[in-house]
Every structure is written in C-alpha cells, then in structure tokens.
Design a protein around this motif. Structure first.
Motif, PDB file in Angstrom:
ATOM      1  N   VAL A 209       0.844  -1.201   0.000  1.00 48.82           N
ATOM      2  CA  VAL A 209       0.000   0.000   0.000  1.00 48.82           C
ATOM      3  C   VAL A 209       0.879   1.250   0.000  1.00 48.82           C
ATOM      4  O   VAL A 209       0.652   2.203  -0.756  1.00 48.82           O
ATOM      5  N   LEU A 210       1.889   1.243   0.851  1.00 50.19           N
ATOM      6  CA  LEU A 210       2.796   2.386   0.967  1.00 50.19           C
ATOM      7  C   LEU A 210       3.489   2.687  -0.364  1.00 50.19           C
ATOM      8  O   LEU A 210       3.573   3.848  -0.793  1.00 50.19           O
ATOM      9  N   LEU A 211       3.995   1.652  -1.032  1.00 54.36           N
ATOM     10  CA  LEU A 211       4.692   1.859  -2.302  1.00 54.36           C
ATOM     11  C   LEU A 211       3.747   2.336  -3.392  1.00 54.36           C
ATOM     12  O   LEU A 211       4.097   3.203  -4.204  1.00 54.36           O
ATOM     13  N   TYR A 212       2.552   1.770  -3.429  1.00 55.33           N
ATOM     14  CA  TYR A 212       1.558   2.202  -4.425  1.00 55.33           C
ATOM     15  C   TYR A 212       1.257   3.685  -4.240  1.00 55.33           C
ATOM     16  O   TYR A 212       1.212   4.454  -5.210  1.00 55.33           O
ATOM     17  N   GLU A 213       1.060   4.094  -3.000  1.00 46.63           N
ATOM     18  CA  GLU A 213       0.760   5.499  -2.722  1.00 46.63           C
ATOM     19  C   GLU A 213       1.945   6.402  -3.055  1.00 46.63           C
ATOM     20  O   GLU A 213       1.773   7.483  -3.624  1.00 46.63           O
ATOM     21  N   ALA A 214       3.154   5.952  -2.707  1.00 41.65           N
ATOM     22  CA  ALA A 214       4.336   6.775  -2.960  1.00 41.65           C
ATOM     23  C   ALA A 214       4.565   6.994  -4.453  1.00 41.65           C
ATOM     24  O   ALA A 214       5.012   8.063  -4.875  1.00 41.65           O
ATOM     25  N   LEU A 215       4.247   5.998  -5.258  1.00 44.16           N
ATOM     26  CA  LEU A 215       4.486   6.101  -6.701  1.00 44.16           C
ATOM     27  C   LEU A 215       3.356   6.800  -7.456  1.00 44.16           C
ATOM     28  O   LEU A 215       3.586   7.436  -8.485  1.00 44.16           O
ATOM     29  N   SER A 216       2.139   6.668  -6.947  1.00 41.06           N
ATOM     30  CA  SER A 216       0.981   7.214  -7.680  1.00 41.06           C
ATOM     31  C   SER A 216       0.417   8.486  -7.069  1.00 41.06           C
ATOM     32  O   SER A 216      -0.300   9.234  -7.746  1.00 41.06           O
ATOM     33  N   GLY A 217       0.694   8.693  -5.787  1.00 40.87           N
ATOM     34  CA  GLY A 217       0.102   9.826  -5.088  1.00 40.87           C
ATOM     35  C   GLY A 217      -1.284   9.533  -4.556  1.00 40.87           C
ATOM     36  O   GLY A 217      -1.942  10.420  -3.996  1.00 40.87           O
ATOM     37  N   ALA A 218      -1.746   8.284  -4.696  1.00 40.85           N
ATOM     38  CA  ALA A 218      -3.076   7.903  -4.208  1.00 40.85           C
ATOM     39  C   ALA A 218      -3.010   6.512  -3.596  1.00 40.85           C
ATOM     40  O   ALA A 218      -2.249   5.657  -4.049  1.00 40.85           O
ATOM     41  N   LYS A 219      -3.813   6.280  -2.574  1.00 37.29           N
ATOM     42  CA  LYS A 219      -3.864   4.958  -1.958  1.00 37.29           C
ATOM     43  C   LYS A 219      -4.576   3.986  -2.906  1.00 37.29           C
ATOM     44  O   LYS A 219      -5.479   4.380  -3.648  1.00 37.29           O
ATOM     45  N   PRO A 220      -4.223   2.717  -2.888  1.00 35.20           N
ATOM     46  CA  PRO A 220      -4.841   1.754  -3.805  1.00 35.20           C
ATOM     47  C   PRO A 220      -6.295   1.457  -3.489  1.00 35.20           C
ATOM     48  O   PRO A 220      -7.056   1.081  -4.377  1.00 35.20           O
ATOM     49  N   PHE A 221      -6.677   1.600  -2.219  1.00 38.85           N
ATOM     50  CA  PHE A 221      -8.063   1.345  -1.825  1.00 38.85           C
ATOM     51  C   PHE A 221      -8.560   2.569  -1.050  1.00 38.85           C
ATOM     52  O   PHE A 221      -7.991   2.922  -0.015  1.00 38.85           O
ATOM     53  N   VAL A 222      -9.610   3.201  -1.552  1.00 35.60           N
ATOM     54  CA  VAL A 222     -10.125   4.400  -0.882  1.00 35.60           C
ATOM     55  C   VAL A 222     -11.640   4.350  -0.824  1.00 35.60           C
ATOM     56  O   VAL A 222     -12.305   3.769  -1.685  1.00 35.60           O
ATOM     57  N   GLY A 223     -12.191   4.984   0.215  1.00 36.30           N
ATOM     58  CA  GLY A 223     -13.636   5.090   0.365  1.00 36.30           C
ATOM     59  C   GLY A 223     -13.980   6.421   0.997  1.00 36.30           C
ATOM     60  O   GLY A 223     -13.095   7.209   1.347  1.00 36.30           O
ATOM     61  N   ASP A 224     -15.267   6.665   1.170  1.00 33.91           N
ATOM     62  CA  ASP A 224     -15.710   7.933   1.740  1.00 33.91           C
ATOM     63  C   ASP A 224     -15.298   8.077   3.202  1.00 33.91           C
ATOM     64  O   ASP A 224     -15.184   9.198   3.708  1.00 33.91           O
ATOM     65  N   ASP A 225     -15.121   6.960   3.874  1.00 34.80           N
ATOM     66  CA  ASP A 225     -14.641   6.991   5.254  1.00 34.80           C
ATOM     67  C   ASP A 225     -13.828   5.728   5.495  1.00 34.80           C
ATOM     68  O   ASP A 225     -13.706   4.869   4.609  1.00 34.80           O
ATOM     69  N   VAL A 226     -13.255   5.605   6.690  1.00 35.51           N
ATOM     70  CA  VAL A 226     -12.349   4.494   6.960  1.00 35.51           C
ATOM     71  C   VAL A 226     -13.075   3.154   6.908  1.00 35.51           C
ATOM     72  O   VAL A 226     -12.497   2.135   6.490  1.00 35.51           O
ATOM     73  N   THR A 227     -14.355   3.117   7.278  1.00 36.24           N
ATOM     74  CA  THR A 227     -15.119   1.867   7.237  1.00 36.24           C
ATOM     75  C   THR A 227     -15.283   1.377   5.805  1.00 36.24           C
ATOM     76  O   THR A 227     -15.093   0.184   5.509  1.00 36.24           O
ATOM     77  N   VAL A 228     -15.620   2.288   4.897  1.00 33.36           N
ATOM     78  CA  VAL A 228     -15.773   1.928   3.482  1.00 33.36           C
ATOM     79  C   VAL A 228     -14.421   1.521   2.898  1.00 33.36           C
ATOM     80  O   VAL A 228     -14.328   0.562   2.124  1.00 33.36           O
ATOM     81  N   MET A 230     -11.892   0.135   4.459  1.00 35.56           N
ATOM     82  CA  MET A 230     -11.543  -1.204   4.937  1.00 35.56           C
ATOM     83  C   MET A 230     -12.395  -2.272   4.243  1.00 35.56           C
ATOM     84  O   MET A 230     -11.901  -3.359   3.933  1.00 35.56           O
ATOM     85  N   ALA A 231     -13.657  -1.947   3.960  1.00 35.50           N
ATOM     86  CA  ALA A 231     -14.516  -2.891   3.242  1.00 35.50           C
ATOM     87  C   ALA A 231     -13.976  -3.149   1.842  1.00 35.50           C
ATOM     88  O   ALA A 231     -14.004  -4.290   1.344  1.00 35.50           O
ATOM     89  N   ARG A 232     -13.446  -2.122   1.200  1.00 36.47           N
ATOM     90  CA  ARG A 232     -12.887  -2.288  -0.137  1.00 36.47           C
ATOM     91  C   ARG A 232     -11.584  -3.083  -0.101  1.00 36.47           C
ATOM     92  O   ARG A 232     -11.305  -3.848  -1.020  1.00 36.47           O
ATOM     93  N   ILE A 233     -10.804  -2.893   0.939  1.00 35.96           N
ATOM     94  CA  ILE A 233      -9.577  -3.682   1.069  1.00 35.96           C
ATOM     95  C   ILE A 233      -9.922  -5.166   1.136  1.00 35.96           C
ATOM     96  O   ILE A 233      -9.258  -6.009   0.526  1.00 35.96           O
ATOM     97  N   VAL A 234     -10.970  -5.482   1.865  1.00 37.62           N
ATOM     98  CA  VAL A 234     -11.365  -6.878   2.060  1.00 37.62           C
ATOM     99  C   VAL A 234     -11.978  -7.483   0.799  1.00 37.62           C
ATOM    100  O   VAL A 234     -11.731  -8.644   0.468  1.00 37.62           O
ATOM    101  N   ALA A 235     -12.759  -6.680   0.050  1.00 41.80           N
ATOM    102  CA  ALA A 235     -13.565  -7.250  -1.034  1.00 41.80           C
ATOM    103  C   ALA A 235     -13.231  -6.781  -2.435  1.00 41.80           C
ATOM    104  O   ALA A 235     -13.588  -7.453  -3.410  1.00 41.80           O
ATOM    105  N   ALA A 236     -12.560  -5.646  -2.583  1.00 42.83           N
ATOM    106  CA  ALA A 236     -12.375  -5.061  -3.920  1.00 42.83           C
ATOM    107  C   ALA A 236     -11.359  -5.827  -4.753  1.00 42.83           C
ATOM    108  O   ALA A 236     -10.517  -6.565  -4.237  1.00 42.83           O
TER     109      ALA A 236
END
Length: 300
Positions: A209-228, A230-236
């Motif tokens: 996750v850290l490397l993806y963010e460092a290279l792209s400027g964006a986290k690989p899994f994002v949602g409107d809040d931390v709950t969303v 984390m749900a995307r990390i689990v299922a996306a």
C-alpha cells in the motif's frame, strides 16, 4: 506544554529537554541532550492524562521495549526509557522528515528512491519478523527519511507501539491472534481488518500500500470513510497498474497487495530479493543525492 515535560526540564538528572519537534495523539517529541555524554537525543513523552490509562501506558512501554530489542540500521534506536511519571522514551535524534511529510509536499516519490526506501524498509521488517515481532502499522507516517551525509538518506522504521509478538503454531509457523482490530485503516491487510491470525504477510501488504501510494500519489483502496475503505480492502479487486511504473516493479507491488496472504511474498527477504534486480536499471540516477527536507522532526 504538557506539565512535567517542557523545554528546560531536566529528566532524571540526565536528559535536558529542548524544543518540541513533533506532536500526536499519544504525546510529543522533543529535542534533548544527554547532559552526561553531551549527545543530542530525541525525547518522546506520553501525555500526562494517558499515563493514567493502563492501555495507553502499556502501548508506550511496549513500543520502548520492542524497539530497544531490535538493533538494526533501519529501525530507530531506543537509548533509554522511563515509565514512572512522567513517562518518556529516549531515542536517537533524526534529521529529516517522514515519508508522509514528503508525500504531502511533493505528491509522489521517484521510482529510484522508492526502490531504495522499499529495500531498506523490508530489511528492517525482516529483522523484526526474525525476532518474532509484527509491526502491524507500517504507513508513511511511520517511515522516516533521515538525512545521512555518507549516502544521502537512510530509511528508519518508527513506532512499534502496536507491534505484536508472534506465537509458534503447528509447522513452526509464526502467527498472532489479535483480540481486536488495531492499525491504520487504509494500510491494514484484509486479515488484519477481519481480526484473523496474522503473520509477516500482513506487514508486506502494508508495504505494498505504501509503495503504491508513494508512486501514484493515491492509496490503492479508498472510500468515503475508513469503514468503506476497509470494506474495499477486504472485497475489492486489485488496484490498476500505475502508468509509467516499470512493469516488473508494478508486478511486485500488486503481488504484495494480493488479498490472500498465501499469494503474497512469503517473507520480507523474498520481496526485497525480488526488488534488488531492478536497482541497476536506475544506476544512471543519483540515488544518494540529499533529499530536500523542510525541518527536523521525529513523528509520534
């Protein structure tokens, strides 16, 4: 200033507290001096109200004890500790900035530097895992880019406050059973979010996750809040490849981000070895030129 720990305070007739250089939810970090050895140090102080909280004090003590047990050039060194009021940890004083500060200022980090940061970070995790310790909170705020006159910069892994000692189970496989979810939502592995048994693969996911963010400027899994999130990390589905990143490097990052732990690298050493052949591709670039740092800081 927190009462008891402020600029000018002399702790245990040894450590003179200087200016505050960092602050967070758990407390503050100050410049300091060992007045006996006349050496600069960093002093991390727990907030007084948290010193009365058994869980917070236990986390603070765990951070000091776990970190002091690890002797590695890419893990911040703990030099001393005190858990009487006021509790504090004495660490090496680092010049530079966190990877988080770097990303907030610059947006991304060049592939060449990311490779160096990654191999140094994985070296630190390999040592930690070999000692039976999972970090569980690898993120840009806990990765420090320390200035180094000899090599330009040196990566330092910080904050073992929620580190977990692993347990040996069948087949000599090291795992841990967390009783509740701990970590930083966007950087947690699926198994960490679901409070399943953990192994080194959980830290490897966080590195991905850290490397993806460092290279792209964006986290690989994002949602409107931390709950969303984390749900995307689990299922996306896995995130898309980053445009312009070397395909072999992208392949390594996506493998680290695999949903199933068994599909990731078996160890930090294995991931580091996969990255090492890519370093010569950047041999023409000056990897050891100093990073531009805005201030001296040791994050909480």
């Amino acid at each position: 200033m927190e009462p008891g720990i402020e600029e000018g305070t002399l702790l245990d007739d040894r450590y003179r507290v200087g200016r505050k250089i960092g602050e967070g939810g758990m407390g503050a970090v100050f410049e300091g001096e060992n007045t006996i050895l006349h050496r600069p140090v960093a002093i991390k102080a727990l907030r007084p109200q948290l010193a009365l909280d058994d869980e917070a004090l236990a986390r603070f003590q765990r951070e000091a004890e776990v970190t002091s047990s690890l002797n590695h050039p890419h893990i911040v060194a703990v030099l001393d500790m005190n858990f009487r009021a006021p509790p504090y940890i004495v660490m090496e004083l680092l010049e530079g900035e966190s990877l988080r500060a770097r990303l907030l200022r610059e947006g991304t980090v060049a592939q060449a530097r990311c490779l160096v940061i990654a191999t140094q970070l994985l070296s630190a995790l390999a040592e930690s895992h070999a000692r039976g310790i999972l970090h569980r909170d690898v993120k840009p705020a806990n990765v420090f880019l320390a200035t180094n006159a000899a090599v330009g910069f040196s990566t330092k892994l910080l904050d073992f406050g929620i580190a977990k000692l692993t347990e040996l189970k069948a087949g000599n496989k090291r795992i841990t059973h967390p009783s509740h979810i701990v970590g930083s939502g966007a950087y947690m592995s699926p198994e960490q979010i679901m409070a399943q048994p953990l192994g080194p693969a959980t830290d490897i996911f966080s590195v991905g996750v850290l490397l993806y963010e460092a290279l792209s400027g964006a986290k690989p899994f994002v949602g409107d809040d931390v709950t969303v999130t984390m749900a995307r990390i689990v299922a996306a589905e896995p995130p898309p490849a980053i445009e312009g990143v070397l395909p072999p490097l992208m392949k390594i990052i996506l493998r680290a981000l695999a949903r199933e732990p068994k599909q990731r690298f078996e160890s930090a050493q294995e991931m580091s070895k996969a990255l090492e052949p890519l370093l010569p591709r950047f041999s023409a670039m000056n990897l050891h030129s100093p990073l531009v740092m805005e201030d001296r800081t040791v994050p909480i």
